[in-house]
Design an enzyme around this catalytic site. Structure first.
Site, PDB file in Angstrom:
ATOM      1  N   SER A 171       0.789  -1.228   0.000  1.00  0.00           N
ATOM      2  CA  SER A 171       0.000   0.000   0.000  1.00  0.00           C
ATOM      3  C   SER A 171       0.822   1.278   0.000  1.00  0.00           C
ATOM      4  CB  SER A 171      -0.943   0.000   1.199  1.00  0.00           C
ATOM      5  OG  SER A 171      -0.228  -0.222   2.397  1.00  0.00           O
ATOM      6  N   HIS A 209      -5.302  -2.873  -3.124  1.00  0.00           N
ATOM      7  CA  HIS A 209      -4.766  -1.939  -4.127  1.00  0.00           C
ATOM      8  C   HIS A 209      -4.581  -2.584  -5.496  1.00  0.00           C
ATOM      9  CE1 HIS A 209      -4.029   1.042  -0.980  1.00  0.00           C
ATOM     10  NE2 HIS A 209      -3.712  -0.004  -0.237  1.00  0.00           N
ATOM     11  N   LYS A 229     -11.494   1.695  -2.098  1.00  0.00           N
ATOM     12  CA  LYS A 229     -10.512   2.244  -3.037  1.00  0.00           C
ATOM     13  C   LYS A 229     -11.150   2.282  -4.437  1.00  0.00           C
ATOM     14  CE  LYS A 229      -7.341   0.561   0.367  1.00  0.00           C
ATOM     15  NZ  LYS A 229      -7.433   1.710   1.256  1.00  0.00           N
TER      16      LYS A 229
HETATM   17  C1  LIG Z   1      -3.558  -3.224   1.907  1.00  0.00           C
HETATM   18  C2  LIG Z   1      -4.755  -2.758   2.663  1.00  0.00           C
HETATM   19  N1  LIG Z   1      -5.551  -3.666   3.233  1.00  0.00           N
HETATM   20  C3  LIG Z   1      -6.637  -3.319   3.933  1.00  0.00           C
HETATM   21  C4  LIG Z   1      -7.001  -1.994   4.087  1.00  0.00           C
HETATM   22  C5  LIG Z   1      -8.205  -1.623   4.898  1.00  0.00           C
HETATM   23  O1  LIG Z   1      -9.247  -1.276   4.053  1.00  0.00           O
HETATM   24  P1  LIG Z   1     -10.429  -0.298   4.465  1.00  0.00           P
HETATM   25  O2  LIG Z   1      -9.960   1.099   4.274  1.00  0.00           O
HETATM   26  O3  LIG Z   1     -11.501  -0.695   3.518  1.00  0.00           O
HETATM   27  O4  LIG Z   1     -10.789  -0.575   5.878  1.00  0.00           O
HETATM   28  C6  LIG Z   1      -6.221  -1.002   3.487  1.00  0.00           C
HETATM   29  C7  LIG Z   1      -6.603   0.403   3.611  1.00  0.00           C
HETATM   30  O5  LIG Z   1      -5.888   1.274   3.947  1.00  0.00           O
HETATM   31  C8  LIG Z   1      -5.062  -1.399   2.775  1.00  0.00           C
HETATM   32  O6  LIG Z   1      -4.262  -0.479   2.226  1.00  0.00           O
END
Ligand SMILES: Cc1ncc(COP(=O)(O)O)c(C=O)c1O
Length: 400
Positions: A183, A211, A242
């Site tokens: 991320s 992502h 996203k």
């Molecule tokens: C790799 C990854 N997994 C999970 C999440 C969590 O997702 P959410 O924002 O839908 O709670 C994020 C969000 O920042 C992320 O970047």
């Protein structure tokens, strides 16, 4: 002051940054979320969003959310398990499971809750969770809650993963959990090698496609699909926050695994289900993602162009090959300064500083949306180059 307040009042790092006029957090947006946003009455170009397909403002997505609110109301007032399951939850779960070629899927209220509730719940005391040191915080929180043995491996380092696999007892469950696209760094997990090692050592794999969804693979199926490896990966996780322009997340897998999660995953069972508006918005965004591939194509044209320009200006951007571009500054204070300087010039970027990363690894995260224009990108790149040069972090002289 009581003991708690006394203890916490010693934490004053944010105040120090505020006093220096460099505090870059909680900036208040007064407009819709798009490539241009309004902050303090000023227009700012948004290069810090995760809405890779730029769908948060799409009329069909908004209409779907409004129609669902009109039909079902604003909240679910209960968990999926009891009184919180709607027909639109089931429809979206089916679409997502089919999309990634799995038997079944379940939807949670956030992506964070997916990782928390899945990673904590699948493996027992005698089993193993193997995780990449750069995995998202939600994966880390998930395995912290698990009683399994946790084995960290170095970021995308397959020798390190194999070393950890060798430590595991052969007849116990071994779950490898990785981000498909990391991320902050924007690099892609070495899934072909992870799959090879998983086969060799009898491990299972879960890939977080937060992502990758809407960015990589056929019609945006994700990083796993970009390698043709969906059948080899046991669990595919994705978020709606996203590319799918909403909030929520899902996990897709085989019938026995999803059945177990449906009845045991605590952040699924003990939390109210996804709102009608969020569910319908994600579903509408999903349909647009699948039916309008030109969005992903444009995102990649922007990405290739930006990657080339950043490298040509001598900017250190690591191993990224995606719309997430880390601009390594490698100094906390300078990172805040560059972020603030660019914000004052109308460019919104996200700083990633310690303690999230080591002081020597600080970066500014630049991210693209399919709705950006090349004019917006050129404008931002020009300002970024000048500011990075002023900060002394570029290693190529300007073109004469
Ligand atoms: C790799 C990854 N997994 C999970 C999440 C969590 O997702 P959410 O924002 O839908 O709670 C994020 C969000 O920042 C992320 O970047």
């Amino acid at each position: 002051m009581n003991l708690l307040e006394e203890k916490l009042s010693k934490y004053d790092a944010p105040q120090q940054i505020q006093a220096a006029g460099l505090y870059p957090y909680f900036r208040v947006i007064e407009s819709d979320q798009d490539t241009e946003v309004v902050i303090n009455g000023q227009k700012v170009l948004m290069f810090g969003s995760n809405a890779y397909l730029g769908l948060t403002n799409h009329p069909k997505v908004k209409e779907a959310a409004i129609a669902a609110t009109k039909k079902y109301g604003t909240g679910m007032a209960g968990s999926r398990f009891l009184n919180g399951t709607l027909d639109i939850h089931l429809e979206l779960e089916k679409k997502l499971a089919n999309f990634v070629g799995k038997d079944d899927a379940i939807i949670y209220s956030t992506g964070f809750q997916v990782n928390l509730g899945v990673v904590s719940c699948l493996t027992g005391r005698e089993d193993y969770i193997l995780w990449d040191e750069y995995d998202h915080a939600s994966i880390i929180e998930g395995h912290r809650l698990s009683f399994s043995q946790k084995l960290k491996f170095r970021h995308n380092d397959m020798e390190s993963l194999e070393k950890q696999l060798k430590k595991c007892e052969p007849d116990k469950v071994k779950l490898i959990v990785v981000d498909g696209v990391f991320s902050m760094e924007g690099d892609i997990a070495n899934l072909p090698e992870i799959v090879r090692l998983a086969r060799q050592y009898g491990a299972n794999i879960m890939v977080d496609e937060a992502h990758g969804l809407g960015v990589l693979g056929r019609q945006g199926r994700g990083a796993t699909d970009s390698f043709g490896l969906l059948p080899e990966v046991d669990l595919i996780m994705g978020t709606f926050s996203k590319s799918l322009a909403s909030i929520g997340g899902f996990i897709a897998g085989s019938d026995p695994v999803i059945n177990y999660l449906r009845h045991n995953s605590r952040s699924y069972i003990f939390s109210a289900s996804n709102t009608p508006a969020a569910t319908a918005a994600a579903s509408a965004a999903f349909d647009i993602m699948v039916s309008e591939p030109e969005r992903i194509e444009h995102l990649w044209k922007l990405t290739h162009y930006a990657l080339e320009r950043f490298r040509a200006m001598g900017c250190e951007i690591g191993h990224t090959s995606t719309p997430i571009i880390p601009i390594y500054i490698r100094d906390n204070e300078k990172t805040f300064w560059v972020t603030t300087e660019l914000f004052n010039q109308g460019i919104f970027l996200n700083p990633v500083v310690s303690p999230a990363v080591a002081d020597a690894d600080t970066l500014i995260r630049f991210s693209l949306m399919a709705t950006h224009t090349f004019e917006q990108l050129d404008f931002a790149l020009g300002k970024i180059e000048k500011t990075l040069r002023k900060a002394g972090v570029l290693n190529v002289e300007p073109a004469k």
